[in-house]
Design a protein around this motif. Sequence first.
Motif, PDB file in Angstrom:
ATOM      1  N   MET A 268       0.943  -1.021   0.085  1.00 39.44           N
ATOM      2  CA  MET A 268       0.134   0.091   0.067  1.00 39.44           C
ATOM      3  C   MET A 268       0.897   1.346   0.003  1.00 39.44           C
ATOM      4  O   MET A 268       1.961   1.126   0.477  1.00 39.44           O
ATOM      5  N   THR A 269       0.277   2.271  -0.423  1.00 36.66           N
ATOM      6  CA  THR A 269       0.955   3.427  -0.235  1.00 36.66           C
ATOM      7  C   THR A 269       0.193   4.193   0.773  1.00 36.66           C
ATOM      8  O   THR A 269      -0.721   4.370   1.127  1.00 36.66           O
ATOM      9  N   VAL A 270       1.362   4.708   1.838  1.00 37.16           N
ATOM     10  CA  VAL A 270       0.750   5.593   2.869  1.00 37.16           C
ATOM     11  C   VAL A 270       0.168   6.621   2.513  1.00 37.16           C
ATOM     12  O   VAL A 270       1.029   7.652   1.951  1.00 37.16           O
ATOM     13  N   LYS A 271      -1.031   7.210   2.492  1.00 29.81           N
ATOM     14  CA  LYS A 271      -1.533   8.606   2.400  1.00 29.81           C
ATOM     15  C   LYS A 271      -1.947   9.526   3.608  1.00 29.81           C
ATOM     16  O   LYS A 271      -2.188  10.708   3.344  1.00 29.81           O
ATOM     17  N   ALA A 272      -2.113   8.857   4.781  1.00 29.53           N
ATOM     18  CA  ALA A 272      -2.117   9.331   5.962  1.00 29.53           C
ATOM     19  C   ALA A 272      -1.726   8.572   7.190  1.00 29.53           C
ATOM     20  O   ALA A 272      -1.850   7.383   6.999  1.00 29.53           O
TER      21      ALA A 272
ATOM     22  N   LEU B 146      -1.493   3.869   9.876  1.00 32.14           N
ATOM     23  CA  LEU B 146      -0.833   4.316   8.509  1.00 32.14           C
ATOM     24  C   LEU B 146      -1.832   3.948   7.776  1.00 32.14           C
ATOM     25  O   LEU B 146      -2.668   2.736   7.814  1.00 32.14           O
ATOM     26  N   ASN B 147      -2.671   4.810   6.732  1.00 32.85           N
ATOM     27  CA  ASN B 147      -3.826   4.572   6.122  1.00 32.85           C
ATOM     28  C   ASN B 147      -3.595   4.720   4.710  1.00 32.85           C
ATOM     29  O   ASN B 147      -2.572   5.380   4.311  1.00 32.85           O
ATOM     30  N   SER B 148      -4.228   3.741   3.954  1.00 32.27           N
ATOM     31  CA  SER B 148      -3.940   3.759   2.550  1.00 32.27           C
ATOM     32  C   SER B 148      -4.991   4.740   1.562  1.00 32.27           C
ATOM     33  O   SER B 148      -4.670   4.920   0.575  1.00 32.27           O
ATOM     34  N   GLU B 149      -5.627   5.613   2.537  1.00 35.53           N
ATOM     35  CA  GLU B 149      -6.714   6.449   1.793  1.00 35.53           C
ATOM     36  C   GLU B 149      -6.324   7.666   2.757  1.00 35.53           C
ATOM     37  O   GLU B 149      -6.218   7.346   4.001  1.00 35.53           O
ATOM     38  N   ARG B 150      -6.758   8.795   2.206  1.00 35.51           N
ATOM     39  CA  ARG B 150      -6.722  10.001   2.993  1.00 35.51           C
ATOM     40  C   ARG B 150      -7.718   9.987   4.077  1.00 35.51           C
ATOM     41  O   ARG B 150      -7.367  10.430   5.117  1.00 35.51           O
TER      42      ARG B 150
ATOM     43  N   VAL C 112      -3.094   0.110   8.973  1.00 32.25           N
ATOM     44  CA  VAL C 112      -1.960  -0.463   9.514  1.00 32.25           C
ATOM     45  C   VAL C 112      -2.115   0.111  10.833  1.00 32.25           C
ATOM     46  O   VAL C 112      -1.661   1.304  11.120  1.00 32.25           O
ATOM     47  N   LYS C 113      -2.141  -0.724  11.989  1.00 29.94           N
ATOM     48  CA  LYS C 113      -2.378  -0.404  13.271  1.00 29.94           C
ATOM     49  C   LYS C 113      -1.199  -0.913  14.299  1.00 29.94           C
ATOM     50  O   LYS C 113      -0.840  -2.061  14.176  1.00 29.94           O
ATOM     51  N   MET C 114      -0.477   0.124  15.012  1.00 28.50           N
ATOM     52  CA  MET C 114       0.850  -0.345  16.052  1.00 28.50           C
ATOM     53  C   MET C 114       0.635   0.550  17.145  1.00 28.50           C
ATOM     54  O   MET C 114       0.045   1.623  17.038  1.00 28.50           O
ATOM     55  N   ARG C 115       1.197  -0.085  18.191  1.00 23.08           N
ATOM     56  CA  ARG C 115       1.299   0.652  19.315  1.00 23.08           C
ATOM     57  C   ARG C 115       2.525   1.808  19.189  1.00 23.08           C
ATOM     58  O   ARG C 115       3.393   1.470  18.444  1.00 23.08           O
ATOM     59  N   LYS C 116       2.424   2.747  19.857  1.00 19.91           N
ATOM     60  CA  LYS C 116       3.367   4.009  19.719  1.00 19.91           C
ATOM     61  C   LYS C 116       4.791   3.328  20.140  1.00 19.91           C
ATOM     62  O   LYS C 116       5.826   3.693  19.661  1.00 19.91           O
ATOM     63  N   THR C 117       4.739   2.366  21.102  1.00 21.88           N
ATOM     64  CA  THR C 117       6.091   1.886  21.412  1.00 21.88           C
ATOM     65  C   THR C 117       6.992   1.324  20.613  1.00 21.88           C
ATOM     66  O   THR C 117       8.137   1.016  20.672  1.00 21.88           O
ATOM     67  N   LEU C 118       6.290   0.701  19.424  1.00 18.09           N
ATOM     68  CA  LEU C 118       6.949   0.023  18.585  1.00 18.09           C
ATOM     69  C   LEU C 118       7.667   1.075  17.315  1.00 18.09           C
ATOM     70  O   LEU C 118       8.492   0.595  16.558  1.00 18.09           O
ATOM     71  N   VAL C 119       7.014   2.152  17.321  1.00 15.01           N
ATOM     72  CA  VAL C 119       7.496   3.322  16.223  1.00 15.01           C
ATOM     73  C   VAL C 119       9.076   3.139  16.314  1.00 15.01           C
ATOM     74  O   VAL C 119       9.683   3.461  15.212  1.00 15.01           O
ATOM     75  N   PRO C 120       9.829   3.532  17.167  1.00 16.55           N
ATOM     76  CA  PRO C 120      11.325   3.760  17.322  1.00 16.55           C
ATOM     77  C   PRO C 120      11.783   2.251  16.663  1.00 16.55           C
ATOM     78  O   PRO C 120      12.809   2.747  15.838  1.00 16.55           O
TER      79      PRO C 120
ATOM     80  N   GLY D 134      14.973   3.064   8.431  1.00 20.09           N
ATOM     81  CA  GLY D 134      15.869   4.224   8.629  1.00 20.09           C
ATOM     82  C   GLY D 134      15.254   5.730   8.034  1.00 20.09           C
ATOM     83  O   GLY D 134      16.221   6.392   7.674  1.00 20.09           O
ATOM     84  N   VAL D 135      14.076   5.798   8.364  1.00 20.10           N
ATOM     85  CA  VAL D 135      13.387   7.136   8.229  1.00 20.10           C
ATOM     86  C   VAL D 135      12.493   7.281   9.220  1.00 20.10           C
ATOM     87  O   VAL D 135      11.894   6.247   9.944  1.00 20.10           O
ATOM     88  N   PRO D 136      12.056   8.546   9.775  1.00 22.11           N
ATOM     89  CA  PRO D 136      11.179   8.842  10.617  1.00 22.11           C
ATOM     90  C   PRO D 136       9.653   8.329  10.194  1.00 22.11           C
ATOM     91  O   PRO D 136       9.571   8.373   9.021  1.00 22.11           O
ATOM     92  N   LEU D 137       8.786   7.985  11.083  1.00 19.61           N
ATOM     93  CA  LEU D 137       7.593   7.644  10.562  1.00 19.61           C
ATOM     94  C   LEU D 137       6.865   8.369   9.579  1.00 19.61           C
ATOM     95  O   LEU D 137       6.221   8.181   8.654  1.00 19.61           O
ATOM     96  N   GLN D 138       6.954   9.888   9.930  1.00 20.28           N
ATOM     97  CA  GLN D 138       6.210  10.668   9.129  1.00 20.28           C
ATOM     98  C   GLN D 138       6.676  10.740   7.668  1.00 20.28           C
ATOM     99  O   GLN D 138       6.009  11.104   6.668  1.00 20.28           O
ATOM    100  N   ASP D 139       7.868  10.345   7.516  1.00 16.19           N
ATOM    101  CA  ASP D 139       8.354  10.187   6.019  1.00 16.19           C
ATOM    102  C   ASP D 139       7.889   9.123   5.250  1.00 16.19           C
ATOM    103  O   ASP D 139       8.380   8.717   4.119  1.00 16.19           O
TER     104      ASP D 139
END
Length: 100
Positions: free
Chosen positions: A4-8, A18-22, A32-40, A47-52
């Motif tokens: 999927m392409t992350v659009k939002a 992480l959503n495939s649609e705006r 795609v659903k995950m706990r914030k503790t998994l983000v790091p 190799g990129v920040p989640l926002q990227d």
Amino acid sequence: HFVMTVKAIGGEHDVVFLNSERDYRDQRNLTVKMRKTLVPQVERRLGVPLQDLKNRRIVVLGTARRVRILFLDEAGRPSGKYYFQTHVAVTSETQIDFAD
């Protein structure tokens, strides 16, 4: 697996989406659903920040499940209205990679 392409990107409480649609309420949306503790760990793996991840194609390993989302009233009680989302729960950073 899903490509999927992350659009939002969004979040609520201790969860990141992480959503495939705006519009996450769009019936075509894959969340795609995950706990914030998994983000790091995900950021370190990719190799990129989640926002990227916005506008990037990712591969997600997991099982899609249809989830009923309740609308709440002003007091936080279920209003009787709802919609459905399709979620893939991610519990390990190894479930996400770049598609290209």
